[in-house]
Design a protein around this motif. Structure first.
Motif, PDB file in Angstrom:
ATOM      1  N   LYS A   1       0.823  -1.205   0.000  1.00 31.14           N
ATOM      2  CA  LYS A   1       0.000   0.000   0.000  1.00 31.14           C
ATOM      3  C   LYS A   1       0.859   1.259   0.000  1.00 31.14           C
ATOM      4  CE  LYS A   1      -3.672   2.389   2.565  1.00 31.14           C
ATOM      5  NZ  LYS A   1      -4.588   2.329   3.733  1.00 31.14           N
ATOM      6  N   ALA A   2       1.873   1.299   0.886  1.00 30.85           N
ATOM      7  CA  ALA A   2       2.725   2.487   0.968  1.00 30.85           C
ATOM      8  C   ALA A   2       3.450   2.738  -0.352  1.00 30.85           C
ATOM      9  CB  ALA A   2       3.743   2.334   2.108  1.00 30.85           C
ATOM     10  N   GLU A   3       3.974   1.663  -0.955  1.00 29.76           N
ATOM     11  CA  GLU A   3       4.675   1.803  -2.239  1.00 29.76           C
ATOM     12  C   GLU A   3       3.719   2.244  -3.336  1.00 29.76           C
ATOM     13  OE1 GLU A   3       7.477  -0.849  -5.286  1.00 29.76           O
ATOM     14  OE2 GLU A   3       6.739  -1.714  -3.403  1.00 29.76           O
ATOM     15  N   ALA A   4       2.478   1.689  -3.307  1.00 30.83           N
ATOM     16  CA  ALA A   4       1.483   2.068  -4.312  1.00 30.83           C
ATOM     17  C   ALA A   4       1.094   3.540  -4.166  1.00 30.83           C
ATOM     18  CB  ALA A   4       0.244   1.180  -4.179  1.00 30.83           C
ATOM     19  N   LEU A   5       0.901   3.993  -2.923  1.00 25.92           N
ATOM     20  CA  LEU A   5       0.562   5.405  -2.695  1.00 25.92           C
ATOM     21  C   LEU A   5       1.697   6.314  -3.165  1.00 25.92           C
ATOM     22  CD1 LEU A   5      -1.099   5.140   0.833  1.00 25.92           C
ATOM     23  CD2 LEU A   5      -2.249   5.744  -1.318  1.00 25.92           C
ATOM     24  N   GLU A   6       2.921   5.913  -2.852  1.00 19.03           N
ATOM     25  CA  GLU A   6       4.082   6.711  -3.283  1.00 19.03           C
ATOM     26  C   GLU A   6       4.185   6.740  -4.799  1.00 19.03           C
ATOM     27  OE1 GLU A   6       8.962   6.774  -2.729  1.00 19.03           O
ATOM     28  OE2 GLU A   6       7.723   5.328  -1.624  1.00 19.03           O
TER      29      GLU A   6
END
Length: 339
Positions: free
Chosen positions: A165-170
């Motif tokens: 999720k964090a990588e996708a948001l970034e």
């Protein structure tokens, strides 16, 4: 020693037990071989005589028989071990098969879990690459970039992305920034091109109006000068030939009207020629622009195909684009892109 003694050597009952046996790191069978060699070489004969030839022939046959006897004894010894070896190998195969099946059975839940985990990660990585693909807009119009921005903005990155999720948001934020920057650059370029086209059209229209006004003014002045000149000629002719004044006056009036009509027609013809020339220039400009756009589209298609070919051969997209760019600007010796 006699040939009979040679035969006795190979009739020992313990011959099979000598094979594979070691005494002081030396093969036990070596003793028998050495005796056969020693005893055989101790027998003498005269090869020039029939008796000597018979002795040689008999001795060679005895040695051959001894060789065969010893080889059979060795084979008998090997056969004893072969039976045991086959049983051992059969037991080993049972051990490997049964325990391999047990290993696979016990590990099956973990194997399935690992496969599901690998599929889950692969799907997340595919989803991440789909976000990155939003920047693939070579030569796109600002409206297309705007649609991509809206689509990506509406894409919800929720808990279903799990640890990605964090990588996708970034990635989403980074791609949106890149798209917005690209949109501003493209929109600015399009606005500048539209403004330049508008200014050129206005300039062309002003120049056309000025040319038409100048042509009309010149034609009117010329017509007026011609009329004045003709009027003066009429006056002079009237003074000189008063008798024909009425007839001449009528003719001159007709000529004047005809001249004025010709002058007006000249103005009309000149204006039409000018408009035709402008239209021809406009059509030529449109043709050149269409050719330029077609050439650009053709080059872009070649660039994209070259990039896809490089990627199909294991080169990542950014490296592929950089390679194509370097070739295009002649930074790679002896390599060109064929258009």
């Amino acid at each position: 020693m006699t040939e009979k003694a040679l035969t006795i050597i190979t009739q020992r009952e313990d011959l099979p037990q000598l094979f594979g046996k070691r005494i002081d790191n030396q093969a036990a069978i070596e003793e028998i071989i050495t005796k056969i060699e020693t005893e055989s070489r101790s027998i003498t004969f005269d090869i020039e005589t029939k008796e000597g030839q018979a002795t040689c022939r008999s001795l060679a046959a005895k040695i051959a028989s001894a060789k065969s006897t010893l080889d059979k004894a060795g084979k008998a010894r090997k056969d004893e071990y072969t039976v045991t070896t086959k049983l051992i190998d059969a037991d080993r195969n049972v051990v490997k098969d049964r325990l391999q099946k047990l290993q696979d059975e016990v590990r099956q839940p973990l194997t399935e879990l690992e496969q599901r985990e690998a599929q889950r990660k692969t799907q997340h990585e595919i989803n991440l690459s789909m976000i990155s693909d939003f920047t693939d807009l070579v030569g796109a119009h600002s409206s297309a970039i705007s649609e991509r921005i809206t689509t990506l903005q509406d894409k919800v990155i929720g808990n279903e992305w799990e640890e990605y999720k964090a990588e996708a948001l970034e990635s989403k934020d980074s791609v949106l920034k890149a798209l917005r920057t690209e949109f501003e650059m493209v929109k600015k370029r399009e606005d500048e091109q539209a403004e330049l086209a508008r200014l050129r059209a206005e300039q062309a229209q002003r120049e056309q109006q000025e040319r038409e006004a100048r042509i009309a003014q010149e034609a009117t002045a010329k017509a007026k000068a011609d009329a004045e000149r003709q009027a003066q000629q009429i006056a002079q002719e009237s003074e000189r030939k008063e008798r024909e004044s009425k007839e001449r006056e009528a003719r001159l009036i007709a000529e004047k009207e005809s001249a004025e009509l010709r002058a007006k027609q000249q103005v009309i013809d000149a204006a039409k020629r000018e408009r035709d020339a402008i239209e021809a220039e406009r059509l030529e400009a449109e043709r050149l622009e269409a050719n330029r756009q077609a050439n650009k589209k053709h080059r872009d298609a070649i660039f994209i195909q070259a990039k896809d070919d490089l990627m199909a051969n294991g080169i990542d997209e950014e490296t592929a684009k950089q390679v194509i760019k370097l070739i295009h600007v002649s930074k790679v010796s002896n390599v060109t892109i064929k258009f």
